[in-house]
Design a protein around this motif. Structure first.
Motif, PDB file in Angstrom:
ATOM      1  N   VAL A 159      45.774 136.630 -52.842  1.00 51.51           N
ATOM      2  CA  VAL A 159      44.668 137.100 -51.993  1.00 51.51           C
ATOM      3  C   VAL A 159      43.912 138.223 -52.695  1.00 51.51           C
ATOM      4  O   VAL A 159      42.672 138.274 -52.668  1.00 51.51           O
ATOM      5  CB  VAL A 159      45.198 137.559 -50.623  1.00 51.51           C
ATOM      6  CG1 VAL A 159      44.097 138.256 -49.829  1.00 51.51           C
ATOM      7  CG2 VAL A 159      45.735 136.363 -49.836  1.00 51.51           C
ATOM      8  N   ALA A 160      44.650 139.120 -53.339  1.00 51.18           N
ATOM      9  CA  ALA A 160      43.996 140.203 -54.071  1.00 51.18           C
ATOM     10  C   ALA A 160      43.115 139.654 -55.193  1.00 51.18           C
ATOM     11  O   ALA A 160      41.999 140.147 -55.418  1.00 51.18           O
ATOM     12  CB  ALA A 160      45.046 141.158 -54.649  1.00 51.18           C
ATOM     13  N   ALA A 162      41.674 136.737 -55.245  1.00 52.13           N
ATOM     14  CA  ALA A 162      40.508 136.097 -54.631  1.00 52.13           C
ATOM     15  C   ALA A 162      39.393 137.106 -54.408  1.00 52.13           C
ATOM     16  O   ALA A 162      38.213 136.837 -54.673  1.00 52.13           O
ATOM     17  CB  ALA A 162      40.896 135.435 -53.315  1.00 52.13           C
ATOM     18  N   HIS A 163      39.760 138.295 -53.941  1.00 53.30           N
ATOM     19  CA  HIS A 163      38.757 139.348 -53.733  1.00 53.30           C
ATOM     20  C   HIS A 163      38.273 139.917 -55.062  1.00 53.30           C
ATOM     21  O   HIS A 163      37.073 140.149 -55.250  1.00 53.30           O
ATOM     22  CB  HIS A 163      39.343 140.458 -52.864  1.00 53.30           C
ATOM     23  CG  HIS A 163      39.542 140.051 -51.437  1.00 53.30           C
ATOM     24  ND1 HIS A 163      38.494 139.900 -50.555  1.00 53.30           N
ATOM     25  CD2 HIS A 163      40.674 139.745 -50.734  1.00 53.30           C
ATOM     26  CE1 HIS A 163      38.957 139.535 -49.364  1.00 53.30           C
ATOM     27  NE2 HIS A 163      40.276 139.425 -49.453  1.00 53.30           N
ATOM     28  N   GLU A 164      39.204 140.110 -55.992  1.00 53.96           N
ATOM     29  CA  GLU A 164      38.841 140.675 -57.304  1.00 53.96           C
ATOM     30  C   GLU A 164      37.870 139.762 -58.048  1.00 53.96           C
ATOM     31  O   GLU A 164      36.945 140.244 -58.712  1.00 53.96           O
ATOM     32  CB  GLU A 164      40.117 140.871 -58.122  1.00 53.96           C
ATOM     33  CG  GLU A 164      39.896 141.424 -59.519  1.00 53.96           C
ATOM     34  CD  GLU A 164      41.193 141.528 -60.295  1.00 53.96           C
ATOM     35  OE1 GLU A 164      41.176 141.267 -61.509  1.00 53.96           O
ATOM     36  OE2 GLU A 164      42.238 141.862 -59.683  1.00 53.96           O
ATOM     37  N   GLY A 166      35.813 137.634 -56.691  1.00 57.44           N
ATOM     38  CA  GLY A 166      34.647 137.285 -55.886  1.00 57.44           C
ATOM     39  C   GLY A 166      34.710 135.875 -55.330  1.00 57.44           C
ATOM     40  O   GLY A 166      33.675 135.275 -55.025  1.00 57.44           O
ATOM     41  N   ALA A 168      36.789 135.038 -52.597  1.00 57.94           N
ATOM     42  CA  ALA A 168      37.148 135.057 -51.181  1.00 57.94           C
ATOM     43  C   ALA A 168      35.990 134.620 -50.291  1.00 57.94           C
ATOM     44  O   ALA A 168      34.902 135.193 -50.340  1.00 57.94           O
ATOM     45  CB  ALA A 168      37.619 136.453 -50.787  1.00 57.94           C
ATOM     46  N   ILE A 172      39.881 132.343 -47.056  1.00 59.15           N
ATOM     47  CA  ILE A 172      40.586 133.621 -47.133  1.00 59.15           C
ATOM     48  C   ILE A 172      40.392 134.388 -45.823  1.00 59.15           C
ATOM     49  O   ILE A 172      41.329 135.024 -45.308  1.00 59.15           O
ATOM     50  CB  ILE A 172      40.084 134.458 -48.330  1.00 59.15           C
ATOM     51  CG1 ILE A 172      40.549 133.833 -49.648  1.00 59.15           C
ATOM     52  CG2 ILE A 172      40.541 135.907 -48.218  1.00 59.15           C
ATOM     53  CD1 ILE A 172      42.020 133.985 -49.947  1.00 59.15           C
ATOM     54  N   ALA A 173      39.195 134.315 -45.240  1.00 58.26           N
ATOM     55  CA  ALA A 173      38.933 134.974 -43.958  1.00 58.26           C
ATOM     56  C   ALA A 173      39.780 134.351 -42.857  1.00 58.26           C
ATOM     57  O   ALA A 173      40.290 135.058 -41.969  1.00 58.26           O
ATOM     58  CB  ALA A 173      37.446 134.867 -43.610  1.00 58.26           C
ATOM     59  N   ASP A 204      38.570 128.043 -51.295  1.00 59.38           N
ATOM     60  CA  ASP A 204      37.387 128.887 -51.493  1.00 59.38           C
ATOM     61  C   ASP A 204      36.832 128.750 -52.910  1.00 59.38           C
ATOM     62  O   ASP A 204      35.638 128.969 -53.140  1.00 59.38           O
ATOM     63  CB  ASP A 204      37.719 130.351 -51.197  1.00 59.38           C
ATOM     64  CG  ASP A 204      37.626 130.675 -49.714  1.00 59.38           C
ATOM     65  OD1 ASP A 204      37.066 129.859 -48.955  1.00 59.38           O
ATOM     66  OD2 ASP A 204      38.124 131.751 -49.302  1.00 59.38           O
TER      67      ASP A 204
END
Length: 259
Positions: A159-160, A162-164, A166, A168, A172-173, A204
């Motif tokens: 998950v981290a 995915a955010h790192e 870009g 997400a 992920i939401a 995603d």
């Protein structure tokens, strides 16, 4: 004139002097130029993957490949112990148990996440899904873990990333909404595990939902080969059987009373 062939495939074409994979010459265009992950995605989707999809797929497979002496590993090692000439049979034995509880749960969790992500209100959809699963006493796929009771570090890392990266998005939401609501609905904490994080990241990133089970199967295959190579030097298969015999108690009919 040769008769028209009644069936066709879009994956590969083999000639005496060359092999064509999805329109690419295997020898001059792919071997030595792309990774196995890229090749897998080319075979699967028909196009070479974006860097985002390649990284997400790599990360997911690294996360799920190895997790100790799980049932798939035990089945494979015990099979090789009985048939040391059949590496392929031992690998197959380890993969045959990929289902809704082990290895295949990423596919089931992916369907749940996709269902929630398709709704306009993700929070409301997640709550409704949790209530439905609880009321029907169905399993909540991708949540809880017998070892990682306080939280699966593999899930947190995916998950981290995915955010790192870009990546997400709505899947992920959806996972985040389920994590927030699972305790209020179920009355107890159930942290997301790697089998929920894998489809959230991959969907995603654009990975095809129909092939989600392929990720843990392909990744675990690599780990099984490593375990089986070790099995030829460290004979643990029969020791697993001996341990079972030593641990289990017999509670059937007394000797001489059976029919």
């Amino acid at each position: 004139m040769s008769k028209a062939r009644p069936y066709s495939t879009a994956i590969s074409e083999v000639h005496a002097d060359r092999v064509v994979i999805r329109g690419h010459d295997l020898c001059s265009g792919l071997i030595g130029r792309i990774s196995l992950t890229e090749h897998f995605l080319l075979l699967l989707t028909g196009t070479l993957p974006s860097e985002t999809l390649r990284r997400a797929t790599d990360a997911a497979m690294v996360a799920i490949a190895e997790h100790g002496f799980v049932p798939s590993v035990q089945a494979a090692r015990m099979t090789l112990a009985g048939a040391p000439e059949a590496l392929q049979g031992a690998v197959a034995a380890g993969l045959l148990g990929a289902g809704s509880v082990v290895l295949g749960s990423a596919e089931v969790a992916g369907r749940l996440l996709a269902e929630i992500a398709a709704e306009t209100d993700i929070e409301a959809a997640a709550r409704a899904a949790l209530i439905r699963l609880r009321e029907t006493r169905a399993t909540l796929p991708g949540f809880g873990h017998p070892t990682h009771k306080a939280g699966d570090p593999r899930a947190a890392r995916l998950v981290a990333l995915a955010h790192e990266w870009g990546v997400a998005g709505r899947h992920i939401a959806a996972l985040a909404a389920l994590e927030r609501l699972v305790e209020p609905v179920y009355g107890r904490a159930l942290p997301a595990n790697v089998s929920a994080a894998i489809p959230a990241l991959l969907l995603d990133a654009g990975y095809p939902a129909a092939a989600l089970k392929g990720i843990p199967v392909l990744a675990r295959c690599a780990a099984l080969i490593a375990h089986l190579a070790e099995e030829t030097e460290r004979r643990l298969g029969f020791r697993l059987a001996d341990q079972a015999i030593a641990t289990l108690a017999y509670d059937g009919p007394a000797e001489g009373t059976g029919r």
